[in-house]
Structures are given as C-alpha cells and as structure tokens.
Scaffold this motif. Sequence first.
Motif, PDB file in Angstrom:
ATOM      1  N   ALA A 177       0.806  -1.346  -0.145  1.00 26.84           N
ATOM      2  CA  ALA A 177      -0.098   0.012   0.042  1.00 26.84           C
ATOM      3  C   ALA A 177       0.618   1.215  -0.127  1.00 26.84           C
ATOM      4  N   LYS A 178       2.179   1.057   0.237  1.00 30.64           N
ATOM      5  CA  LYS A 178       3.025   2.334   0.152  1.00 30.64           C
ATOM      6  C   LYS A 178       3.429   2.740  -1.221  1.00 30.64           C
ATOM      7  N   PRO A 179       3.554   4.053  -1.445  1.00 26.27           N
ATOM      8  CA  PRO A 179       4.031   4.516  -2.649  1.00 26.27           C
ATOM      9  C   PRO A 179       5.250   3.947  -3.001  1.00 26.27           C
ATOM     10  N   ASP A 180       5.342   3.722  -4.268  1.00 22.90           N
ATOM     11  CA  ASP A 180       6.971   3.215  -4.535  1.00 22.90           C
ATOM     12  C   ASP A 180       8.009   4.335  -4.328  1.00 22.90           C
ATOM     13  N   GLY A 181       9.046   3.679  -3.602  1.00 25.86           N
ATOM     14  CA  GLY A 181      10.310   4.436  -2.967  1.00 25.86           C
ATOM     15  C   GLY A 181      10.070   5.140  -1.760  1.00 25.86           C
ATOM     16  N   GLN A 182       8.964   4.929  -1.095  1.00 25.10           N
ATOM     17  CA  GLN A 182       8.830   5.637   0.106  1.00 25.10           C
ATOM     18  C   GLN A 182       9.023   4.603   1.213  1.00 25.10           C
ATOM     19  N   PRO A 183      10.038   4.910   2.108  1.00 26.78           N
ATOM     20  CA  PRO A 183      10.257   3.908   3.113  1.00 26.78           C
ATOM     21  C   PRO A 183       9.096   3.383   4.063  1.00 26.78           C
ATOM     22  N   THR A 184       9.281   2.400   4.268  1.00 33.83           N
ATOM     23  CA  THR A 184       8.094   1.712   5.461  1.00 33.83           C
ATOM     24  C   THR A 184       8.175   2.717   6.730  1.00 33.83           C
ATOM     25  N   ASP A 185       6.885   3.149   7.120  1.00 35.83           N
ATOM     26  CA  ASP A 185       6.753   3.920   8.265  1.00 35.83           C
ATOM     27  C   ASP A 185       5.967   2.661   9.335  1.00 35.83           C
ATOM     28  N   LEU A 186       6.769   2.299  10.274  1.00 38.26           N
ATOM     29  CA  LEU A 186       6.019   1.523  11.221  1.00 38.26           C
ATOM     30  C   LEU A 186       5.058   2.008  11.926  1.00 38.26           C
ATOM     31  N   SER A 187       5.132   3.409  12.095  1.00 38.52           N
ATOM     32  CA  SER A 187       4.104   3.805  13.110  1.00 38.52           C
ATOM     33  C   SER A 187       2.583   3.963  12.257  1.00 38.52           C
ATOM     34  N   ASP A 188       2.654   3.632  11.211  1.00 32.70           N
ATOM     35  CA  ASP A 188       1.318   3.614  10.248  1.00 32.70           C
ATOM     36  C   ASP A 188       0.599   1.980  10.596  1.00 32.70           C
ATOM     37  N   LEU A 189       1.458   1.320  11.218  1.00 31.91           N
ATOM     38  CA  LEU A 189       1.016  -0.122  11.437  1.00 31.91           C
ATOM     39  C   LEU A 189       0.642  -0.465  12.873  1.00 31.91           C
ATOM     40  N   THR A 190      -0.039  -1.533  13.175  1.00 35.41           N
ATOM     41  CA  THR A 190      -0.409  -1.832  14.346  1.00 35.41           C
ATOM     42  C   THR A 190       0.480  -2.896  14.833  1.00 35.41           C
ATOM     43  N   PHE A 191       1.175  -2.688  16.133  1.00 32.35           N
ATOM     44  CA  PHE A 191       2.136  -3.498  16.585  1.00 32.35           C
ATOM     45  C   PHE A 191       1.422  -4.582  17.179  1.00 32.35           C
ATOM     46  N   LEU A 192       1.937  -5.770  16.806  1.00 30.90           N
ATOM     47  CA  LEU A 192       1.541  -7.209  17.602  1.00 30.90           C
ATOM     48  C   LEU A 192       2.520  -7.382  18.621  1.00 30.90           C
ATOM     49  N   HIS A 193       1.912  -7.738  19.830  1.00 28.01           N
ATOM     50  CA  HIS A 193       3.152  -8.005  20.939  1.00 28.01           C
ATOM     51  C   HIS A 193       2.869  -9.544  21.445  1.00 28.01           C
ATOM     52  N   VAL A 194       3.840  -9.897  22.077  1.00 24.91           N
ATOM     53  CA  VAL A 194       3.575 -11.351  22.753  1.00 24.91           C
ATOM     54  C   VAL A 194       3.777 -10.906  24.203  1.00 24.91           C
ATOM     55  N   LEU A 195       2.890 -11.540  25.167  1.00 25.31           N
ATOM     56  CA  LEU A 195       3.226 -11.196  26.727  1.00 25.31           C
ATOM     57  C   LEU A 195       3.930 -12.144  27.365  1.00 25.31           C
ATOM     58  N   ALA A 196       4.847 -11.500  28.326  1.00 27.12           N
ATOM     59  CA  ALA A 196       5.724 -12.460  28.942  1.00 27.12           C
ATOM     60  C   ALA A 196       4.956 -12.982  30.360  1.00 27.12           C
ATOM     61  N   SER A 197       3.998 -12.158  30.692  1.00 28.96           N
ATOM     62  CA  SER A 197       2.909 -12.265  31.747  1.00 28.96           C
ATOM     63  C   SER A 197       1.754 -11.232  31.353  1.00 28.96           C
ATOM     64  N   ALA A 198       0.775 -11.575  32.405  1.00 21.99           N
ATOM     65  CA  ALA A 198      -0.441 -10.858  32.147  1.00 21.99           C
ATOM     66  C   ALA A 198      -0.481  -9.625  31.875  1.00 21.99           C
ATOM     67  N   ASP A 199       0.554  -8.896  32.478  1.00 18.62           N
ATOM     68  CA  ASP A 199       0.900  -7.300  32.243  1.00 18.62           C
ATOM     69  C   ASP A 199       1.997  -6.747  31.694  1.00 18.62           C
ATOM     70  N   GLN A 200       2.895  -7.720  31.178  1.00 13.61           N
ATOM     71  CA  GLN A 200       4.079  -7.441  30.830  1.00 13.61           C
ATOM     72  C   GLN A 200       4.482  -8.160  29.575  1.00 13.61           C
ATOM     73  N   ARG A 201       4.926  -7.169  28.536  1.00 12.69           N
ATOM     74  CA  ARG A 201       5.450  -7.721  27.120  1.00 12.69           C
ATOM     75  C   ARG A 201       6.773  -7.980  27.155  1.00 12.69           C
ATOM     76  N   TYR A 202       7.085  -9.026  26.595  1.00 13.35           N
ATOM     77  CA  TYR A 202       8.415  -9.153  26.012  1.00 13.35           C
ATOM     78  C   TYR A 202       9.153  -8.053  25.415  1.00 13.35           C
ATOM     79  N   LEU A 203      10.385  -8.062  25.578  1.00 13.51           N
ATOM     80  CA  LEU A 203      11.304  -6.780  24.865  1.00 13.51           C
ATOM     81  C   LEU A 203      11.553  -7.072  23.495  1.00 13.51           C
ATOM     82  N   THR A 204      11.193  -8.055  22.902  1.00 15.44           N
ATOM     83  CA  THR A 204      11.674  -8.417  21.525  1.00 15.44           C
ATOM     84  C   THR A 204      11.447  -7.162  20.611  1.00 15.44           C
ATOM     85  N   TRP A 205      10.249  -6.480  20.800  1.00 17.71           N
ATOM     86  CA  TRP A 205       9.954  -5.306  19.647  1.00 17.71           C
ATOM     87  C   TRP A 205      11.088  -4.229  20.020  1.00 17.71           C
TER      88      TRP A 205
END
Length: 298
Positions: free
Chosen positions: A175-203
């Motif tokens: 969906a990005k115009p040709d030549g335009q770098p990917t802007d991750l802020s336009d995408l939804t981040f998918l996270h994996v939880l290490a516990s009920a209220d804490q995400r892994y630091l992989t991102w």
Amino acid sequence: MRKLPALSAMKVFEVVGQTRSFTRAADRLNLTQSAVSRQVRNLEEQLGETLVIRKHHHLELTPSGVELLATLQQAFHNVELAVRGIMEKSNQRRLRINVPPTFAKRWLMPRLASLRAFMPDIEISITTELQDSLAERSILDCAIRFGDGEWPMLKSQLLMTERHIAVCAPHLLRAKPDGQPTDLSDLTFLHVLASADQRYLTWQRWLDAADLSHTSTRGGLEFDLLDMAVEAACNGLGVAVADRFMVQSLIRSGQLTQVMDVEVEGHESYWLVTRAEQPESANASAFRQWLTTELGTD
C-alpha cells in the motif's frame, strides 16, 4: 505390611511442595482447593508433624516438610523410571515427544511428512502441554524445550537460537507508494506477553537494531502465545516480531513478508532434552538425527 500414609495424600503433598500453593496444586491435580488442603492436613495428622506453614498469599514448608518433599520426589522419580522401562518394552514402535505449541505448529508440522518418511515404521505422538515434564511423565521419549538449556536431571542439546525479524502481510507494504520507506508507526504492533501485564522486549530490541529506537510501540494487540501474534500478522492485523525459524515457511509461501533487512539474535533457544539417568532410546536417537539433518537444511 508397611505402615505408610495413603499414596494419594503423599502425591498431593508433593505437588503442593512443588507449587507452594493449594490453588495451583488443585489446578494441576484437577481437585478442589479444599480437597488438597484436607489431604495435606490428614497427612500432617497421621505423621504428627506440621509440614506446611499456611500464610496469606503463599505456603512455606517446615523442615520436616522439606525433608519429606525431597524423599517423595526421589521416590516418585525412581518409580517413574521403573514404569517407563516396563512400558518401553511394549512401545518400541512409538515415539512420544512434547514440544512448545508455536514450535509444533510453525516448525514441526510443516516437516512432519519428512519425519514420517525418515521413521516410516514408527508411530508418532506429539503433545504440547506446557506442564508436560520429561522428569514427571513416564511415557515421553524426549522433549523440545525453550530456554537457557539448564534443566535439572535432563541432558540438553542446542537446536536453534531465536533470530527475530519483523513480519507482516504483504499487502500492508504494497500500500506504500513506490520508493517511500516503510513507516512502522502507520502499522499496528502485535505484541507477545511475558506475563499478564508485561510484554516481551523483542520489539524494543528489534527497533534499537533498526535504528528506530524512538518509535512508539504503545497500543497495538497483545497475545500470550507467539503463534497467535503470527496468525494475526498473516491475517493483516499488524506487524509482529517473530523468530525467523517459526515463520520462514510462511515467508516462502507469500503469507508473510519481512519488514526491513534487520535480524536480532534472541536471548533463548530451542533444545532437545532427554533423561540424564537413562540410555537414549533408539527412537529418540533417530529423532535427534532427523532434527540435525533438518536444521542443516534451514
């Protein structure tokens, strides 16, 4: 006749000693919390000795409780080894393995035909229960574990170390115009939880490696299994950081595409584990050989 407390009560106490919780022990034993507490209390009355100190949020073992727990664990382990030896005599044509859920679905299942071809005369049983311990279950031949390789009473062989990459459905990048770098802020981040209220630091580690440290990862979707985050990415719901080994077949098939040429080594690995006290079965040895061959082709 030996004058011993009921075997059921001693098994309940062993699980209570392992978990330090009536609630967790009840869940593992499929009993009510009151039944577990009653079994332990009956055992204490039979012995004439306090085994457990009941506190508000946890349990502590008395010196007598610690001594009995160690003895029971060794005794049950010896029984498990004997039972396994008996059962193996009638189960020489079956390989029983336990593997993490994501590994089972994303790495092992696409290669299961190869495993069956390598061991054509062997029936294969695969389980994914997280609490299915090789030290406690008599019927397992071997297991694959995720971690640092240090497990008491087990031998471990390194299989693969995580290599984290960012992936998403191809149409999100097209969906990005040709030549335009990917802007991750336009995408939804998918996270994996290490516990009920804490995400892994992989991102965050991946963003640091990509020189995008200031990118905000707030919001997004959270999952308690990597497999669910991968499935969400396949369905175009956002971008996930995943182990390359777990998603390479999805990349090859075009269901996912890598976002930027950035790869980060993870802090934990997948290991093949077997019992330290017993000779490795022929089926487990064949499985080890097959794993080595498959990993050499990745």
